[in-house]
Design a protein around this motif. Structure first.
Motif, PDB file in Angstrom:
ATOM      1  N   LEU A  37       0.861  -1.364  -0.102  1.00 29.29           N
ATOM      2  CA  LEU A  37       0.127   0.002   0.105  1.00 29.29           C
ATOM      3  C   LEU A  37       0.987   1.369   0.114  1.00 29.29           C
ATOM      4  O   LEU A  37       0.522   2.143  -0.663  1.00 29.29           O
ATOM      5  CB  LEU A  37      -1.105  -0.211   1.201  1.00 29.29           C
ATOM      6  CG  LEU A  37      -2.008  -1.015   1.344  1.00 29.29           C
ATOM      7  CD1 LEU A  37      -2.819  -1.090   2.519  1.00 29.29           C
ATOM      8  CD2 LEU A  37      -3.127  -0.778   0.291  1.00 29.29           C
ATOM      9  N   HIS A  61      -3.990  -1.716  -4.859  1.00 29.12           N
ATOM     10  CA  HIS A  61      -5.137  -0.623  -4.675  1.00 29.12           C
ATOM     11  C   HIS A  61      -6.408  -1.367  -4.527  1.00 29.12           C
ATOM     12  O   HIS A  61      -6.631  -2.360  -5.052  1.00 29.12           O
ATOM     13  CB  HIS A  61      -5.180   0.415  -5.914  1.00 29.12           C
ATOM     14  CG  HIS A  61      -3.850   1.059  -6.243  1.00 29.12           C
ATOM     15  ND1 HIS A  61      -3.858   2.440  -5.693  1.00 29.12           N
ATOM     16  CD2 HIS A  61      -2.592   0.532  -6.616  1.00 29.12           C
ATOM     17  CE1 HIS A  61      -2.423   2.667  -6.104  1.00 29.12           C
ATOM     18  NE2 HIS A  61      -2.000   1.744  -6.792  1.00 29.12           N
ATOM     19  N   ASN A  77      -8.189   3.369  -0.875  1.00 31.34           N
ATOM     20  CA  ASN A  77      -7.029   3.499  -0.136  1.00 31.34           C
ATOM     21  C   ASN A  77      -6.976   4.800   0.669  1.00 31.34           C
ATOM     22  O   ASN A  77      -6.426   4.733   1.776  1.00 31.34           O
ATOM     23  CB  ASN A  77      -5.880   3.498  -1.208  1.00 31.34           C
ATOM     24  CG  ASN A  77      -5.519   1.978  -1.867  1.00 31.34           C
ATOM     25  OD1 ASN A  77      -6.544   1.171  -2.182  1.00 31.34           O
ATOM     26  ND2 ASN A  77      -4.285   1.480  -1.880  1.00 31.34           N
ATOM     27  N   PHE A 106     -11.746   2.389   4.211  1.00 32.26           N
ATOM     28  CA  PHE A 106     -10.805   1.345   4.107  1.00 32.26           C
ATOM     29  C   PHE A 106     -10.901   0.438   5.227  1.00 32.26           C
ATOM     30  O   PHE A 106     -10.924  -0.663   5.265  1.00 32.26           O
ATOM     31  CB  PHE A 106      -9.110   1.987   3.888  1.00 32.26           C
ATOM     32  CG  PHE A 106      -8.307   0.825   3.715  1.00 32.26           C
ATOM     33  CD1 PHE A 106      -7.986   0.617   2.522  1.00 32.26           C
ATOM     34  CD2 PHE A 106      -7.543   0.452   4.921  1.00 32.26           C
ATOM     35  CE1 PHE A 106      -7.226  -0.427   2.354  1.00 32.26           C
ATOM     36  CE2 PHE A 106      -6.707  -0.294   4.550  1.00 32.26           C
ATOM     37  CZ  PHE A 106      -6.178  -1.081   3.472  1.00 32.26           C
TER      38      PHE A 106
END
Length: 415
Positions: free
Chosen positions: A326, A332, A405, A411
């Motif tokens: 990440l 992603h 992200n 997330f």
């Protein structure tokens, strides 16, 4: 106050510890030296008896307790490494220990603490952070008339950690820059003050996790402050408040403090494992991870990075790899709403994904709308440069998407 107001004797502590600790190697690292155009050496405290430098301070304090104190036993609070140093010292000195650790402490560190204590210690898990279990440990200490062994904010502890500096200077007299990981500040205070007194021209750099900037905020405030929250991933340095004594020393001995993102630390852990066969825990990799953030000022110099510990739970490696990907923009996550037309999923795989792109996660969010409902899609890229073309293809084929992200709430909820 300045560090000159405190009398520390790291050389005396080194004699006290001589038969107990490993004199860890200072190793020249060709790969890092070539990369940064400098002479990079690693101080391998991951090869210490308990796989971290923390034994130095813990034993230095406990061995100086009187017989009555030893008979009543000791208490400590620790995210893991200090606990192991205290446990080892309890067994060595035949005194009882009660060790408080956060509930999130990796199992590997708990098991190691129990092993080093060998029947002489009791482990109590409490709270989500070091600061939570510290409160409970202090209450227990007072209620049971025992001696508390602080993880960093104590002269004997700081003095013991200072023996790292003694060894560095003995092995590399003309060292110019030393990078220390920082949590509570004990290592940087002890070893940093010794190095500065011996070599005032030497540059001491402290390195903190971006998610736990206790020293950075203390410097901004003019004294220690309690952070509301910390990212506990780098558990060995995730301290909400650095010590009063360590701050008083570090503000005069540490020339610069760098903040390093947790994802960068994860990338460094993987590189050190794959290229040097060094197993570094997250806090132990902080100093090497920081080199990218000071590469211009270290060019052409003799630099020491202190690898403070190697107590890394193998079960965390998948998480470490994920955070690294990440951070490097190689992974992603998207919520993709597939068009309401036949073959949309097949089109996505055949026409949107690049030749080296890989789907690592695919999960329909609405289970009853397969083929056209929203789905959580994780995509791993071979190069960060492939991201732009992936987005272009998604838009060209009219896929409605949202990248998550950068949406922390979404997330955490979905991934």
């Amino acid at each position: 106050m300045s560090y000159s107001d405190y009398t520390l004797h790291p050389k005396a502590a080194a004699e006290r510890l001589r038969s107990v600790i490993n004199r860890t190697p200072l190793q020249f690292n060709p790969r890092l030296s070539a990369k940064y155009d400098a002479e990079i050496y690693l101080k391998r405290e991951d090869l210490q008896v308990v796989r971290s430098y923390k034994l130095r301070g813990a034993y230095n304090m406990i061995v100086q307790l009187n017989a009555a104190q030893l008979s009543r036993g000791v208490v400590c609070a620790s995210a893991g490494n200090h606990a192991q140093g205290v446990a080892f010292s309890c067994r060595k000195l035949n005194t009882r220990g009660v060790i408080f650790m956060p509930e999130i402490t990796p199992k590997q560190k708990i098991d190691q603490t129990r092993m080093f204590g060998d029947g002489m210690v009791e482990i109590i898990l409490v709270g989500d952070t070091f600061d939570d279990c510290l409160r409970e440990a202090l209450l227990y200490t007072e209620a049971n008339d025992m001696t508390f062994i602080p993880p960093f904010d104590n002269g004997h502890i700081i003095e013991g950690q200072g023996t790292v500096g003694v060894e560095i200077l003995e092995d590399l007299e003309d060292v110019e820059v030393v990078l220390f990981p920082m949590g509570g500040g004990g290592l940087a205070a002890g070893a940093g003050s010794y190095l500065k007194q011996a070599r005032p021209d030497l540059n001491v750099i402290g390195v903190e996790p971006l998610g736990a900037p206790s020293m950075t905020r203390a410097l901004e405030n003019g004294g220690p402050v309690t952070l509301e929250t910390v990212n506990s991933f780098i558990d060995g340095a995730a301290v909400k408040r650095m010590g009063e004594l360590t701050f008083a020393i570090c503000k005069d001995t540490v020339d610069q403090v760098l903040l390093v993102p947790e994802g960068k630390v994860c990338t460094t852990i993987l590189q050190m494992y794959n290229q040097e066969a060094i197993v570094a825990e997250p806090a132990g990799a902080l100093s090497v991870a920081a080199l990218d953030f000071c590469k211009e000022q270290i060019k052409g110099k003799k630099v020491v990075c202190v690898i403070s510990g190697g107590n890394n739970d193998i079960e965390r490696m998948q998480e470490i790899k994920e955070l690294s990907l990440l951070y490097e923009n190689l992974k992603h996550y998207f919520v993709v709403r597939f068009p309401q037309r036949p073959g949309a999923l097949k089109m996505f795989v055949n026409n949107v994904l690049g030749p080296t792109d890989d789907i690592t996660r695919f999960e329909f969010i609405k289970k009853t709308q397969r083929e056209y409902g929203p789905a959580l899609v994780g995509i791993e890229l071979k190069s960060a440069d492939d991201y732009a073309s992936l987005i272009q293809r998604m838009e060209a084929h009219r896929f409605d998407y949202k990248e998550i992200n950068r949406d922390k709430t979404l997330f955490e909820y979905l991934v």
